[in-house]
Design an enzyme around this catalytic site. Structure first.
Site, PDB file in Angstrom:
ATOM      1  N   SER A 113       5.329 -10.286  -9.980  1.00 29.77           N
ATOM      2  CA  SER A 113       6.157  -9.825 -11.090  1.00 29.77           C
ATOM      3  C   SER A 113       5.903 -10.660 -12.352  1.00 29.77           C
ATOM      4  O   SER A 113       4.765 -10.735 -12.818  1.00 29.77           O
ATOM      5  CB  SER A 113       7.629  -9.851 -10.673  1.00 29.77           C
ATOM      6  N   ASP A 229       7.691   1.308  -8.069  1.00 26.61           N
ATOM      7  CA  ASP A 229       8.186   0.101  -8.750  1.00 26.61           C
ATOM      8  C   ASP A 229       8.797   0.504 -10.088  1.00 26.61           C
ATOM      9  O   ASP A 229       8.101   0.999 -10.975  1.00 26.61           O
ATOM     10  CB  ASP A 229       7.019  -0.869  -8.966  1.00 26.61           C
ATOM     11  N   HIS A 259       9.698  -2.683  -5.936  1.00 27.52           N
ATOM     12  CA  HIS A 259       9.097  -3.793  -6.679  1.00 27.52           C
ATOM     13  C   HIS A 259       8.649  -4.961  -5.798  1.00 27.52           C
ATOM     14  O   HIS A 259       7.524  -5.443  -5.921  1.00 27.52           O
ATOM     15  CB  HIS A 259      10.091  -4.289  -7.733  1.00 27.52           C
TER      16      HIS A 259
END
Length: 287
Positions: A113, A229, A259
């Site tokens: 991320s 996501d 995600h």
């Protein structure tokens, strides 16, 4: 499995010099074959990766992870960063710690991320220290591309109201596993407030920088992304796959995953895909 932890102090020259960063290391009972430096995402912390570490240690890797400035057990203000370089400074010192402990082992960088953005940004200047890189749901492109007006407003707020909360993340987008979401919300070391204007602007600026300079990245790269996501656009991984100059690169999209692909019900499949690929990179280096 062995575990130890400690603190690093950001060196003079950093925009957060003197700050203390918490870090952890997990390693096999026998000598590890390589180092994984894990770079976690926004608002979370290294302690959420114990399952990840257990898997990697069982495959013969030593895992190092820190809590970024403003995250977890480290110094700093949640939702804020004085400059994105502070995150890179922490990663650089963690890599130095890992190389001090295991000087002869290659370093594999794994970023998730915002940690994927930090990692990609780090590679633009520091890829000579890294043998291979895995990015999980990297924040290279926003799930919804901001308009020019929004970018201008973001820059203004970053300068004059840097800690003003401007963006809240939907925790339900983390995983399809309700327990993961519940644990995330209940974790006292997870920040559930709004992202500040400075950090939001710094992320947008570094996304642009990585996109503009992606061709400079040439090391082996594995890109992993959940097809559903909602927090980091899958277009970011697709962009990197198309624009980095690595001769060894692979993009794998898991159509139904959210995600946090390392925390989805299919996490063992994802982790095996990752360590199988890392093993291949080690075999190629040794050939």
């Amino acid at each position: 499995m062995n575990h130890r932890d400690g603190t690093l102090t950001l060196a003079p020259g950093s925009k957060a010099a003197g700050a203390s960063l918490y870090w952890q290391q997990w390693s096999p009972d026998d000598d590890p074959k390589a180092i994984i430096v894990l770079v976690h995402g926004y608002a979370e912390h290294s302690g959420r990766y114990q399952y990840f570490a257990k898997h990697c240690v069982a495959r013969g890797y030593a895992v190092f992870a820190l809590d970024h400035w403003g995250h977890g057990k480290s110094d700093g203000t949640p939702g804020f960063v004085p400059d994105f370089s502070v995150f890179r400074d922490g990663v650089d010192q963690l890599i130095a710690q890992a190389k001090q402990d295991f000087p002869d082992l290659p370093v594999m960088l794994v970023g998730h991320s915002m940690g994927g953005l930090i990692s990609a940004s780090y590679l633009l200047a520091g890829q000579d220290k890294i043998a291979a890189c895995v990015l999980s749901g990297p924040a290279i492109k926003a799930a919804e591309e901001p308009s020019g007006v929004l970018k201008a407003i973001s820059g203004f707020l970053s300068r004059f109201f840097p800690k003003l909360g401007v963006l809240a993340l939907d925790s339900n987008g983390v995983s399809r596993d309700p327990k993961v979401v519940a644990d995330y919300l209940a974790d006292p070391l997870v920040y559930n407030g709004k992202m500040g204007a400075r950090l939001a602007a710094e992320m947008l600026g570094n996304m642009t920088s990585v996109q503009e300079n992606a061709g400079q990245i040439s090391l082996p790269m594995l890109l992993l992304h959940g097809g559903k996501d909602s927090l980091a656009g899958v277009e970011g991984s697709e962009f990197l796959d198309q624009h980095i100059s690595s001769s060894e690169k692979q993009l794998k999209i898991y159509p139904e995953l959210f995600h946090e692909i390392f925390n989805e019900p299919e996490k063992d499949l994802v982790l095996n895909d990752m360590t199988d690929w890392l093993d291949q990179q080690l075999a190629t280096r040794g050939a």
